[in-house]
Design an enzyme around this catalytic site. Sequence first.
Site: not given
Ligand code: IMP
Ligand code: MG
Length: 180
Positions: A108, A50, A105, A170
Amino acid sequence: MQDIIQLHDRRFKVMIPAQDIDHAVEAVAARLNADYAERETPIFLGVLNGAFMFLSDLMKKIEFNNEISFVKLASYVGTASTGEIHQLIGLNNSIEGRHIIIVEDIVDTGESIAHMLESLEALKPASVEVCTLFFKPNSYNKPFEIRYKAMEIGNEFIVGYGLDYDQLGRNLKDIYVVTE
Ligand code: IMP
Ligand code: MG
């Protein structure tokens, strides 16, 4: 710029135009330029897939000497006792004693960045900070403070500028948000 696009089964509409992304990247680059001017050659670690587009635009605005590397966080299921295993792959520089800036990128829940930090800490860096293009403050539930956030958004699902919906989107230069 196409206003509505279709990726797989979902429709997306423009939420953040490329020009606004550029301004946000400029602002976060300025902060990094101020904070890292006096530090010994930091290493930017771009998290694949990403972060490729953000890292590329960010680097053009960075004024201090630096190294760039790309990593990927692979997860697989281990034995019953080890549970899910997270492995940081692609590191070929020695991290010990170095200043590390992880480039993401989007952060979340913070689950993936937490695994990355754990793997990196074991390699004894001098410092580790995270620079993310997007941050979802309502979703993030980890204690580590994300110091460099280019933009904050709600819990909506976005694509474009490196971010994907099941691998599509992407390449888009603007950020799109899922409709309904
Ligand atoms: P985490 O929940 O912080 O571990 O996020 C994990 C991964 O979820 C990120 O690195 C993205 O690959 C994906 N992700 C979370 N939110 C989004 C979004 O709104 N769009 C696309 N990918 C997302
Ligand atoms: Mg990611």
